[in-house]
Design an enzyme around this catalytic site. Structure first.
Site, PDB file in Angstrom:
ATOM      1  N   CYS A 185       0.834  -1.139  -0.012  1.00 41.03           N
ATOM      2  CA  CYS A 185      -0.088  -0.057   0.009  1.00 41.03           C
ATOM      3  C   CYS A 185       0.889   1.226   0.139  1.00 41.03           C
ATOM      4  CB  CYS A 185      -1.047   0.002   1.346  1.00 41.03           C
ATOM      5  SG  CYS A 185      -0.255  -0.090   2.676  1.00 41.03           S
ATOM      6  N   HIS A 214      -1.830   1.446   7.439  1.00 34.08           N
ATOM      7  CA  HIS A 214      -2.309   1.406   5.590  1.00 34.08           C
ATOM      8  C   HIS A 214      -1.786   2.672   5.048  1.00 34.08           C
ATOM      9  CE1 HIS A 214      -4.048  -0.150   2.316  1.00 34.08           C
ATOM     10  NE2 HIS A 214      -5.112   0.780   2.048  1.00 34.08           N
ATOM     11  N   ASN A 268      -7.857   4.871  -2.467  1.00 30.29           N
ATOM     12  CA  ASN A 268      -7.289   3.475  -1.871  1.00 30.29           C
ATOM     13  C   ASN A 268      -6.579   2.707  -2.940  1.00 30.29           C
ATOM     14  OD1 ASN A 268      -6.665   1.468  -0.041  1.00 30.29           O
ATOM     15  ND2 ASN A 268      -8.785   0.832   0.632  1.00 30.29           N
TER      16      ASN A 268
END
EC number: 3.4.22.15
Length: 339
Positions: free
Chosen positions: A146, A285, A306
């Site tokens: 990520c 994250h 995202n």
């Protein structure tokens, strides 16, 4: 009386069969849509059980949403056959560690501190997608990379603002090549370390020339395929949501890290995400803030991109609660590259 008992038993059995068939139909559709294949019948039975349990949790949450007790809705997505612990270990890969002291032969420079612009009235809403500074939503797959998607997203935005050209940059380049800077590929990393690598390396390749694989591979950076460069990075003052707002309004998309360790985030669908159990320090994250605004219900939010594909969230995006005491740590580790 016996006939009545038999009828009740028959109806109960029929309902049970109908419910089972309905679940099987939904399960088969889920597997087809998300291309799910399992190694054995035993594993599939386990995955089906997890899927049913997750569906039940989602339904209960959405009942509260319909009653006005929640601000956001959940939805079954491609992660519905995973235990929450599996999910977190697989895709959440932001490692907030001070590994600078242990790095050999590499100097991680101190960041430039963000200085808020003076006498600038920032707009009430910002969306860098509408200005052409954001590439389409990507998918990191079953790899904790990520951080690399957050880093490329911020640099893609800065490169666009400088050149007027939106170039998709290579996350795989960062996964494969920035290990000595403290990053660990699919096992996590930090956006600031990625920006430092890009500066020292003389750039990062384009996505087209160095496509994503979702695995740790051998570095094969090509200096002839560089898509963008940076000169370092700027850190937003820790926990300062107002500074983050001004940076988004005047600079462009910003790399941020959040606490995404909750089941509610795993199945987020729409609305303004507010999770009472969220932590502003324990972040796991990396994502990309691309704007902010206020919902029709008067809820302030951050617009966040995202890297879990478009079937997650609101076409790959989430609206995170804003002006709620740095909710989920949105402003704890915010930064962007200098170009």
């Amino acid at each position: 009386m016996k006939i009545l008992i038999l009828l009740v038993a028959f109806v109960a059995a029929a309902n049970a069969v109908s419910l089972y068939e309905l679940v099987k139909e939904e399960w088969n559709a889920f597997k087809l849509q998300h291309r799910k294949n399992y190694d054995s019948e035993t594993e599939e039975r386990i995955r089906l059980k997890i899927y049913v349990q997750n569906k039940h949790k989602i339904a209960k949450h959405n009942q509260r949403f319909d009653l006005g007790q929640e601000k956001y809705r959940l939805r079954v997505n491609k992660y519905a056959d995973l235990l929450h612990e599996e999910f977190v270990q697989t895709v959440n890969g932001f490692n907030r560690t001070d590994s600078k002291k242990s790095l050999k032969g590499v100097r991680i420079e101190e960041p430039v501190t963000f200085i808020e612009p003076a006498n600038v009235e920032v707009p009430t809403t910002v969306d860098w997608r509408k200005k052409g500074a954001v590439t389409p939503v990507k998918d990191q797959g079953h790899c904790g990379s990520c951080w690399s998607f957050s880093a490329t997203g911020a640099l893609e935005g800065q490169h666009f603002r400088k050149t007027g050209k939106l170039v998709s940059l290579s996350e795989q380049n960062l996964v494969d090549c920035s290990g000595k800077y403290g990053n660990n590929g699919c096992n996590g990393g930090m956006m600031d370390y990625a920006f430092q690598y890009i500066k020292d390396n003389g750039g990062i390749d384009t996505e087209k020339s160095y496509p994503y694989e979702a695995i740790d591979d051998t570095c094969h950076f090509n200096p002839k395929a560089v898509g963008a460069t940076d000169k370092g990075y700027v850190d937003i003052p820790q926990g300062d949501e107002e500074a983050l707002k001004k940076a988004l309004a005047t600079v462009g998309p910003v790399s941020i890290a959040i606490d995404a360790s909750h089941e509610s985030f795993q199945f987020y669908s729409e609305g303004v995400y507010y999770e009472p159990q969220c932590d502003s320090e324990n972040l796991d994250h990396g994502v990309l803030a691309v704007g902010y605004g206020t919902s029709e219900e008067g809820e302030d939010y951050w617009l966040v991109k995202n890297s879990w594909g478009t079937t997650w969230g609101d076409q790959g995006y989430v609206k995170m609660a804003r002006n709620r005491d740095n909710h989920c740590g949105v402003a704890t580790c915010a930064s962007y590259p200098l170009v």
